[in-house]
Design a protein around this motif. Sequence first.
Motif, short mmCIF file in Angstrom:
data_model
loop_
_atom_site.label_atom_id
_atom_site.label_comp_id
_atom_site.label_asym_id
_atom_site.label_seq_id
_atom_site.Cartn_x
_atom_site.Cartn_y
_atom_site.Cartn_z
N SER A 168 0.84 -1.20 0.00
CA SER A 168 0.00 0.00 0.00
C SER A 168 0.88 1.25 0.00
O SER A 168 2.09 1.19 0.24
N PHE A 169 0.26 2.38 -0.26
CA PHE A 169 0.96 3.66 -0.27
C PHE A 169 1.64 3.90 1.09
O PHE A 169 2.79 4.30 1.16
N GLU A 170 0.89 3.63 2.17
CA GLU A 170 1.42 3.85 3.52
C GLU A 170 2.53 2.86 3.86
O GLU A 170 3.52 3.21 4.52
N GLU A 171 2.39 1.61 3.42
CA GLU A 171 3.44 0.61 3.69
C GLU A 171 4.75 0.98 3.01
O GLU A 171 5.82 0.79 3.57
N ALA A 172 4.64 1.50 1.80
CA ALA A 172 5.85 1.95 1.10
C ALA A 172 6.48 3.15 1.80
O ALA A 172 7.70 3.29 1.85
N ALA A 173 5.62 4.02 2.34
CA ALA A 173 6.13 5.23 3.00
C ALA A 173 6.83 4.91 4.31
O ALA A 173 7.94 5.40 4.57
N PHE A 174 6.21 4.10 5.14
CA PHE A 174 6.73 3.88 6.49
C PHE A 174 7.41 2.53 6.69
O PHE A 174 7.94 2.25 7.76
N GLY A 175 7.43 1.68 5.65
CA GLY A 175 8.07 0.38 5.76
C GLY A 175 7.15 -0.65 6.39
O GLY A 175 6.18 -0.30 7.08
N VAL B 22 3.48 21.84 3.88
CA VAL B 22 3.61 21.47 5.29
C VAL B 22 4.92 20.70 5.42
O VAL B 22 5.05 19.57 4.93
N LYS B 23 5.91 21.27 6.05
CA LYS B 23 7.25 20.70 6.11
C LYS B 23 7.29 19.40 6.92
O LYS B 23 6.65 19.28 7.96
N GLY B 24 8.07 18.45 6.39
CA GLY B 24 8.35 17.22 7.13
C GLY B 24 7.19 16.26 7.28
O GLY B 24 7.25 15.35 8.11
N LYS B 25 6.15 16.42 6.48
CA LYS B 25 5.00 15.52 6.58
C LYS B 25 4.82 14.67 5.32
O LYS B 25 3.75 14.11 5.10
N GLY B 26 5.89 14.58 4.53
CA GLY B 26 5.84 13.74 3.34
C GLY B 26 6.34 12.34 3.65
O GLY B 26 6.20 11.82 4.76
N VAL B 27 6.97 11.71 2.67
CA VAL B 27 7.46 10.33 2.79
C VAL B 27 8.88 10.33 3.37
O VAL B 27 9.69 11.19 2.99
N PRO B 28 9.19 9.39 4.27
CA PRO B 28 10.57 9.28 4.75
C PRO B 28 11.54 9.06 3.58
O PRO B 28 11.23 8.34 2.62
N ILE B 29 12.70 9.72 3.65
CA ILE B 29 13.69 9.60 2.59
C ILE B 29 14.44 8.29 2.76
O ILE B 29 15.03 8.03 3.80
N LEU B 30 14.40 7.45 1.74
CA LEU B 30 14.98 6.12 1.79
C LEU B 30 16.48 6.17 2.12
O LEU B 30 17.25 6.87 1.47
N GLY B 31 16.86 5.45 3.17
CA GLY B 31 18.26 5.34 3.54
C GLY B 31 18.82 6.51 4.32
O GLY B 31 20.01 6.51 4.65
N SER B 32 18.02 7.53 4.62
CA SER B 32 18.54 8.69 5.35
C SER B 32 18.76 8.34 6.83
O SER B 32 17.99 7.60 7.42
N SER B 33 19.84 8.83 7.39
CA SER B 33 20.15 8.57 8.80
C SER B 33 20.82 9.81 9.40
O SER B 33 21.89 10.22 8.96
#
Length: 374
Positions: A129-136, A310-321
């Motif tokens: 799903s869209f949410e599963e891809a976004a949050f893992g 709205v800042k910071g409310k999108g999809v997590p950036i893959l691999g960012s740490s």
Amino acid sequence: MSKRDYYEVLEVSKSASVEDIKKAYRKKAVQFHPDKNPGNKEAEEKFKEATEAYSILSDAENRARYDRFGHAAFQNGGGGGGFQQGDFSGFEDIFGDIFSSFFGGSMGGDPRRGRGRAGNDLRYDLEVSFEEAAFGCEKEVTLSRRTRCEECSGSGAAKGSTKERCPQCDGAGQVRIQQGFFTLARTCHACGGAGEVVRNPCKPCSGSGLTTKESRLKVKVPAGVDNGQRLKMRGEGEPGQGGGPSGDLYVQIVVAEHPLFQRQDAETVCDMPITFSTAVLGGEVEIPSLDGKLKLKIPSGTPSGKVFRVKGKGVPILGSSPQRRGDHHVRVHVHVPKKVSDKEKKLLEDLAEIQGTVVDDDKGFFDKMKDLFS
């Protein structure tokens, strides 16, 4: 006939690095290799010429002597002995690449080395799903793949029997052939390089050592993965043969469409209707986001199509740490109702009478129309 300059033969400058010389020789060797030019004596001579040039220029001491004295440095006892036919010391890394592409084998060395064959890679399309891809998420998948036969433990030979030494290559896994002015080794076709053949095959696997079986695997989908991206699960493909490694499983991600959100990399976008009064007077509205409902302040005089971020409310950036997120973009549209109540109709009629038929902010537009049609 006088010899050509070695640098000219390889088409490199005198300041070329060892790596440049190696690349130039590899190119020439592939171009003029006798197997690609059967019966072509000119190509064979150019192959020899390029090999001789590389044997001198790839060695620092010989190259320095050649730069100082030219070809005379290796003639009439000039030292170094020059290039001798059949002397391929230091050529293994280059010849290995060339010969493996031509013959499926390598030159010299242990004929039994590299006998095992790697298993096949597999692909599995996983819809999330869209949410599963976004949050893992973690998904369990079921796939049919070939595994080692339990009856024969992957040997391919029936119980009570064993594999026999291949009579074609005498168990070496390779056969030698004369190619041009040197001898090459290639994979034995009779045993596929295994060095052994099955005389009494196992019935469940028909001697292949593999049977098809359903397997269940857990796949960890990382946060921020996008549609079309692949996850690699090392060693989860089909098993290798003859001691070779297993192949890999590639999980192709298919992200389902969302009813409200679109995605652009790590950014999310949604369309939000607002009332005419909110657009004119301003106000606070609730908007949807991946984190649930959020409050968004609409300033007075907001035009239809205005985009708010709205800042910071999108999809997590893959691999960012540490993990970072993209932004959420809300595009507002002034909603025009098809039906209105009597009270709303009366208020709108009063507003129209007050405003007139021309909007003040758009006088320039009407002036242009007047000029165009006058």
